[in-house]
Design a protein around this motif. Structure first.
Motif, PDB file in Angstrom:
ATOM      1  N   THR A  30       0.822  -1.200   0.000  1.00 38.12           N
ATOM      2  CA  THR A  30       0.000   0.000   0.000  1.00 38.12           C
ATOM      3  C   THR A  30       0.864   1.262   0.000  1.00 38.12           C
ATOM      4  N   VAL A  31       2.008   1.204   0.693  1.00 40.08           N
ATOM      5  CA  VAL A  31       2.902   2.369   0.680  1.00 40.08           C
ATOM      6  C   VAL A  31       3.414   2.611  -0.743  1.00 40.08           C
ATOM      7  N   ILE A  32       3.784   1.526  -1.418  1.00 39.64           N
ATOM      8  CA  ILE A  32       4.276   1.648  -2.798  1.00 39.64           C
ATOM      9  C   ILE A  32       3.199   2.275  -3.681  1.00 39.64           C
ATOM     10  N   GLU A  33       1.960   1.822  -3.521  1.00 37.94           N
ATOM     11  CA  GLU A  33       0.858   2.350  -4.326  1.00 37.94           C
ATOM     12  C   GLU A  33       0.595   3.811  -3.993  1.00 37.94           C
ATOM     13  N   LYS A  34       0.558   4.088  -2.702  1.00 39.02           N
ATOM     14  CA  LYS A  34       0.170   5.420  -2.254  1.00 39.02           C
ATOM     15  C   LYS A  34       1.140   6.480  -2.765  1.00 39.02           C
ATOM     16  N   HIS A  35       2.424   6.192  -2.716  1.00 41.18           N
ATOM     17  CA  HIS A  35       3.418   7.187  -3.122  1.00 41.18           C
ATOM     18  C   HIS A  35       3.916   6.976  -4.545  1.00 41.18           C
ATOM     19  N   ASN A  36       3.286   6.054  -5.252  1.00 43.98           N
ATOM     20  CA  ASN A  36       3.675   5.813  -6.639  1.00 43.98           C
ATOM     21  C   ASN A  36       5.153   5.486  -6.802  1.00 43.98           C
ATOM     22  N   PHE A  37       5.680   4.631  -5.940  1.00 43.16           N
ATOM     23  CA  PHE A  37       7.093   4.272  -6.032  1.00 43.16           C
ATOM     24  C   PHE A  37       7.364   3.381  -7.241  1.00 43.16           C
ATOM     25  N   SER A  38       6.299   2.737  -7.762  1.00 42.95           N
ATOM     26  CA  SER A  38       6.496   1.844  -8.900  1.00 42.95           C
ATOM     27  C   SER A  38       5.459   2.149  -9.966  1.00 42.95           C
ATOM     28  N   PRO A  39       5.888   2.158 -11.246  1.00 42.13           N
ATOM     29  CA  PRO A  39       4.921   2.426 -12.319  1.00 42.13           C
ATOM     30  C   PRO A  39       3.896   1.312 -12.477  1.00 42.13           C
ATOM     31  N   LYS A  40       4.219   0.102 -12.015  1.00 40.56           N
ATOM     32  CA  LYS A  40       3.273  -1.013 -12.106  1.00 40.56           C
ATOM     33  C   LYS A  40       2.975  -1.496 -10.688  1.00 40.56           C
ATOM     34  N   PRO A  41       1.749  -1.982 -10.455  1.00 37.57           N
ATOM     35  CA  PRO A  41       1.399  -2.388  -9.091  1.00 37.57           C
ATOM     36  C   PRO A  41       2.107  -3.656  -8.638  1.00 37.57           C
ATOM     37  N   PHE A  42       2.205  -3.828  -7.325  1.00 38.29           N
ATOM     38  CA  PHE A  42       2.679  -5.064  -6.714  1.00 38.29           C
ATOM     39  C   PHE A  42       1.448  -5.850  -6.282  1.00 38.29           C
ATOM     40  N   ILE A  43       1.345  -7.099  -6.750  1.00 42.90           N
ATOM     41  CA  ILE A  43       0.166  -7.903  -6.413  1.00 42.90           C
ATOM     42  C   ILE A  43       0.551  -8.968  -5.387  1.00 42.90           C
ATOM     43  N   PRO A  44       0.074  -8.846  -4.138  1.00 42.27           N
ATOM     44  CA  PRO A  44       0.461  -9.820  -3.122  1.00 42.27           C
ATOM     45  C   PRO A  44      -0.166 -11.198  -3.371  1.00 42.27           C
ATOM     46  N   VAL A  45       0.642 -12.236  -3.203  1.00 43.16           N
ATOM     47  CA  VAL A  45       0.171 -13.619  -3.338  1.00 43.16           C
ATOM     48  C   VAL A  45       0.689 -14.403  -2.132  1.00 43.16           C
ATOM     49  N   ASN A  46      -0.215 -14.982  -1.334  1.00 41.85           N
ATOM     50  CA  ASN A  46       0.235 -15.773  -0.183  1.00 41.85           C
ATOM     51  C   ASN A  46       0.619 -17.174  -0.632  1.00 41.85           C
ATOM     52  N   LYS A  47       1.811 -17.611  -0.230  1.00 38.91           N
ATOM     53  CA  LYS A  47       2.215 -19.002  -0.481  1.00 38.91           C
ATOM     54  C   LYS A  47       2.758 -19.571   0.820  1.00 38.91           C
ATOM     55  N   PRO A  48       1.856 -19.953   1.733  1.00 44.72           N
ATOM     56  CA  PRO A  48       2.301 -20.342   3.065  1.00 44.72           C
ATOM     57  C   PRO A  48       2.684 -21.812   3.191  1.00 44.72           C
ATOM     58  N   GLY A  49       2.387 -22.624   2.193  1.00 37.59           N
ATOM     59  CA  GLY A  49       2.508 -24.074   2.335  1.00 37.59           C
ATOM     60  C   GLY A  49       3.877 -24.550   2.786  1.00 37.59           C
ATOM     61  N   GLY A  50       3.859 -25.554   3.666  1.00 35.93           N
ATOM     62  CA  GLY A  50       5.089 -26.224   4.090  1.00 35.93           C
ATOM     63  C   GLY A  50       6.155 -25.313   4.650  1.00 35.93           C
ATOM     64  N   SER A  51       5.774 -24.450   5.608  1.00 38.43           N
ATOM     65  CA  SER A  51       6.727 -23.514   6.220  1.00 38.43           C
ATOM     66  C   SER A  51       7.515 -22.741   5.166  1.00 38.43           C
ATOM     67  N   GLY A  52       6.863 -22.302   4.135  1.00 41.05           N
ATOM     68  CA  GLY A  52       7.533 -21.482   3.131  1.00 41.05           C
ATOM     69  C   GLY A  52       8.131 -22.262   1.977  1.00 41.05           C
ATOM     70  N   ALA A  53       8.092 -23.589   2.049  1.00 39.04           N
ATOM     71  CA  ALA A  53       8.692 -24.390   0.975  1.00 39.04           C
ATOM     72  C   ALA A  53       8.019 -24.080  -0.368  1.00 39.04           C
ATOM     73  N   GLU A  54       6.697 -23.911  -0.316  1.00 38.37           N
ATOM     74  CA  GLU A  54       5.940 -23.611  -1.529  1.00 38.37           C
ATOM     75  C   GLU A  54       6.478 -22.338  -2.191  1.00 38.37           C
ATOM     76  N   ALA A  55       6.681 -21.289  -1.377  1.00 40.27           N
ATOM     77  CA  ALA A  55       7.145 -20.012  -1.907  1.00 40.27           C
ATOM     78  C   ALA A  55       8.570 -20.135  -2.448  1.00 40.27           C
ATOM     79  N   LEU A  56       9.435 -20.854  -1.704  1.00 39.51           N
ATOM     80  CA  LEU A  56      10.840 -20.976  -2.136  1.00 39.51           C
ATOM     81  C   LEU A  56      10.940 -21.730  -3.457  1.00 39.51           C
ATOM     82  N   VAL A  57      10.167 -22.803  -3.568  1.00 38.32           N
ATOM     83  CA  VAL A  57      10.205 -23.592  -4.801  1.00 38.32           C
ATOM     84  C   VAL A  57       9.664 -22.758  -5.964  1.00 38.32           C
ATOM     85  N   HIS A  58       8.622 -21.978  -5.663  1.00 35.61           N
ATOM     86  CA  HIS A  58       8.045 -21.111  -6.688  1.00 35.61           C
ATOM     87  C   HIS A  58       9.076 -20.102  -7.204  1.00 35.61           C
TER      88      HIS A  58
END
Lengths: 510, 327
Positions: free
Chosen positions: B59-87
């Protein structure tokens, strides 16, 4: 009546010109986002969150809540019209909504969805108004054991009904449970059933992929086969009179709607559950309570009314743990929570005391959003019907494209698109062999919740199963669930007594 | 049909190649910026500390326009973060994906060598803060200090439940530390996300937690949960009456990184862009206020400074995991 005074103050906030304008825009945008397969309220709220920084926090959350509500209404539209769940929360609406549309009663299904959503929304907002702070404690009292009991109850509603072929139902549930076990295990972190080392399976099988596959793709294949390639046009018609008639008929569904609203609201209250399990459970309960369970899945209006009232009620319910406990009850409220942090509002038990204008403005705007959503939705029904009257040769490719988009959108992984196509073929075959598919969808949604809560509860109790029976809330729920599982056995015994020579194959659950 | 399709498939390739050519020739010196929305992976479930923080950053990035394109949050909590790391590993060299990470960044790859993830290969974009840990109990337990806690937990033996986030993560390490130091037999039960853990304690389904202050704050303010001891070097400004482990006789502190990483093989110009974005976030009013309010510590680190920090912590965690027999 302090609450009424606070609520009236809230209405003054909600009916300010800017806020009213935002509610209407939010409902319209939400309706559209919800109707697009693959785009649900989560995406809508996430995409539009940044827009809200130009308005004050109260207006901002009112806008986002309106989108949330609108999307709950919209999700039903593509479930009914195209047989593709428009959002995860509308999966259960497909079960009966699509058969109704095929029978040329799409307008009836749409009216039922709109009215049930309105009723669900209204009942839940009234519950929210009257009992918000005490109910927060109900959510707290739900531990792993209670959660598992509730999940078992949901499974029980799908098994313990007459009508469906019970062995086939159990088979369908088991397939769903196996599919839900794919991916990384929450408790140990180990990958399971990833077929060697296919990275696409690490995040598990998204149940929207399954639902869109078996309902969307499976439906196209089925239609092609049953029409033998002949172009067919739906007989759907719509007149003001038919809509009014449908509205009158809704009187019969009052009981279902009230039940759905309560189930949805209470399931929505529980952190981690949310509107999707809520709507599926409401469908199961409606079927169990019905005098005519056989008609479910073949185009029963109550089968649309139950999940639709529940998903709207759950969307209100899931705001409660977010506001009072700071724990989001659904993925969408998780994003709203992020918004609140930046608006400088700290969710927690003290929000109701410190930020009365915000809280009651939000509650009042839920009433307003509900009203406009139903008006917009009914007004658009002729347009939706027009879509249905397109020739199948145009409609089928459109549905196919929407299915692919819907399968890709949640994880943005081509792996899931291929998986969805496979499920489409499997769904078609299951339908041909007369296997019920709803229990499989139920199992893949509730399976992960049931599994982790079972294991957590058993860890806490050091392996003793008594934990499910001894606790004051989980005990009774467990009892009802077991009764539902045993219902087929009782029925079989009864049949044997009346027809003592008949051979009985009692299917037992547990 | 097939031929036609193929022709269509070639078209975007040609266009991209052309665009790439033009961009490298004409604007070789222009800074890299994202061309499409950035996938903002969160290595934890909704409602936990990492999740709340990531959504604030977004939201800070969006509010102050720090990036020309939005950041889209995606939760990947599986297996104590293993899902996110493999991704992240599978998206190697992708410049449009960054991840918010924590200490399971070290522990999960160490515990699961079959994932074949080496955290040190990730692009070190930013360390935004170090989160702190506190030992919490429910107010109805009547425990106010560590001695009473140790007595009660000893008496309960393995019936004493500690709820925590994930398997083999920060919370379990702290639980085994307490078990070892005080001769306890507390049982550790993993849940998905710190918000859920906080709820378990507030609903009295667990006896204690080692939640981050940000996760337990709501229930602390309402008086449901009581802080016993902080795993920090100095007392936390927000909890001036809560002693540190050092004060109660065991000099020990443990912190959790709140960092943002890029994919292995992310290009240097993309790294510069993200570093700039998150440095601006770190210096924003909103971030400063959040750090203060949630008892977060630590300076901004990036590049080699962050890699050195990782190396030290990776070894510490290897040692800790070996001690409790996880590896």
């Amino acid at each position: 009546m302090e609450i009424i005074q606070l609520l009236l103050d809230g209405f003054l906030v909600a009916l300010e010109p800017t806020n009213l304008f935002l509610v209407i825009i939010g409902c319209a945008v939400g309706l559209f986002i919800g109707a697009m397969p693959g785009l649900g309220s989560v995406n809508g709220v996430a995409i539009l969150l940044p827009v809200t920084f130009i308005v004050p926090p109260t207006s901002a959350i009112i806008f986002l809540a309106a989108i949330y509500y609108g999307a709950m209404y919209g999700g039903a539209v593509s479930s009914i019209m195209l047989g593709i769940p428009g959002a995860s929360t509308a999966v259960a609406t497909t079960f009966d909504g699509r058969p109704l549309a095929v029978q040329g009663k799409a307008d009836m299904a749409l009216v039922a969805a709109a009215v049930a959503s309105f009723a669900g929304g209204t009942i839940s907002v009234i519950l929210f108004t009257a009992f918000a702070p005490p109910l927060a404690h109900v959510a707290l009292a739900f531990g792993s054991a209670e959660e598992f009991a509730l999940m078992l109850l949901a499974f029980g509603t799908f098994i313990g009904l007459g009508g469906d072929d019970i062995p086939k139902t159990i088979f369908s549930i088991l397939i769903g449970l196996v599919l839900s076990a794919v991916g990384l295990d929450v408790l140990s972190g180990q990958p399971r059933l990833i077929f060697g080392d296919i990275p696409g399976f690490f995040h598990g099988i998204n149940f929207l992929v399954l639902a869109i596959g078996i309902y969307g793709i499976g439906e196209i294949l089925w239609t092609i086969e049953s029409s033998r390639g002949e172009v067919q046009v739906s007989q759907a018609v719509v007149t003001v009179r038919r809509i009014i008639d449908s509205l009158k008929q809704m009187g019969k569904s009052i009981k279902t709607v009230i039940m759905g609203s309560f189930v949805g609201y209470f399931v929505g209250l529980l952190p981690a559950a949310g509107a999707t399990p809520g709507s599926i459970m409401a469908y199961g309960f409606a079927k169990t309570m019905s005098k005519d369970p056989d008609s479910y899945g073949k185009g029963n209006v109550d089968g649309v009314a139950a999940p639709e009232s529940a998903n709207n009620a759950a969307s209100t319910g899931s705001m409660l743990p977010m506001l009072t406990l700071g724990i989001p009850g659904s993925p969408t409220t998780a994003i709203l929570l992020g918004g609140m942090v930046i608006w400088g509002l700290e969710p927690g038990p003290r929000l109701f005391v410190d930020q009365t204008e915000f809280v009651w403005g939000l509650i009042a705007s839920l009433y307003v959003a509900n009203f406009f959503s139903v008006v917009l939705n009914v007004a658009f029904i002729p347009l939706f019907i027009w879509v249905l009257k397109l020739p199948f040769t145009i409609l089928a490719p459109v549905i196919f494209v929407l299915c692919v988009v819907g399968g890709y959108a949640p994880t943005q992984d081509m792996h899931d698109v291929w998986l969805m196509l496979i499920f489409g073929v499997v769904g078609y075959l299951m339908r041909k062999l007369d296997y019920p598919m709803a229990p499989m969808v139920l199992a893949i949604v509730l399976g992960p919740l049931a599994e982790s809560s079972l294991r957590q509860a058993l860890l806490q109790s050091e392996g003793s199963l008594m934990v499910f029976i001894e606790r004051p809330i989980s005990g009774p729920i467990m009892g009802v669930a077991l009764l539902l599982f045993l219902l087929p056995v009782f029925k079989a015994i009864k049949a044997k007594l009346t027809n003592s020579k008949g051979e009985v194959n009692a299917a037992s659950g547990g | 049909m097939n031929l036609k399709l193929r022709r269509f498939a070639v078209l975007p390739l040609v266009l991209t190649a052309a665009a790439f050519f033009v961009s490298t020739v004409n604007v070789a010196h222009a800074a890299w910026t994202p061309r499409k929305p950035v996938e903002f992976v969160i290595m934890a479930g909704p409602g936990g500390g990492a999740d709340k923080m990531a959504r604030l950053m977004q939201t800070v990035i969006e509010k102050h326009n720090f990036s020309p394109k939005p950041f889209i949050p995606v939760n990947k909590p599986g297996g104590s973060g293993a899902e996110a790391l493999v991704h992240m590993k599978s998206k190697k060299k992708d410049n449009h994906i960054v991840m918010v990470t924590l200490n399971s960044f070290y522990t999960t790859p160490l515990r699961q060598p079959n994932l074949r993830v080496d955290p040190l290969t990730f692009k070190p974009i930013a360390r935004m803060a170090e989160d702190t840990f506190i030992l919490w109990v429910h107010k109805d337990a009547g425990i106010t200090n560590i001695e009473q806690f140790v007595d009660a937990a000893k008496k309960a033996g393995s019936k004493w439940t500690m709820a925590g986030t994930g398997k083999g993560g920060e919370d379990e390490l702290l639980t085994s530390f307490l078990n070892k130091t005080y001769g306890l037999k507390m049982k550790y039960v993993p849940f998905k996300g710190g918000g859920r853990v906080a709820k378990e304690l507030a609903g009295k389904h667990a006896n204690s937690t080692v939640n981050n202050p940000s996760e337990a704050l709501g229930f602390y303010e309402s008086g449901d949960v009581v802080p016993i001891v902080a795993f920090t070097k100095d007392r936390l400004p927000l909890f001036p009456d809560t002693p540190t482990m050092g004060e109660v006789g065991v000099p020990y502190s443990y912190f959790m990184q709140r960092s943002v990483v890029g994919t292995p093989g992310m290009t240097d110009d993309a790294y510069e862009f993200y570093k700039g974005v998150f440095e601006k976030v770190y210096n924003s009013e909103e971030w400063k206020a959040y750090m203060k309010k949630k008892s977060l510590l630590g300076d901004f680190l990036s590049g080699n400074g962050l890699v050195d920090y990782w190396k030290v912590n990776n070894e510490t965690h290897r040692k800790m995991l070996k001690e409790i027999g996880e590896i």
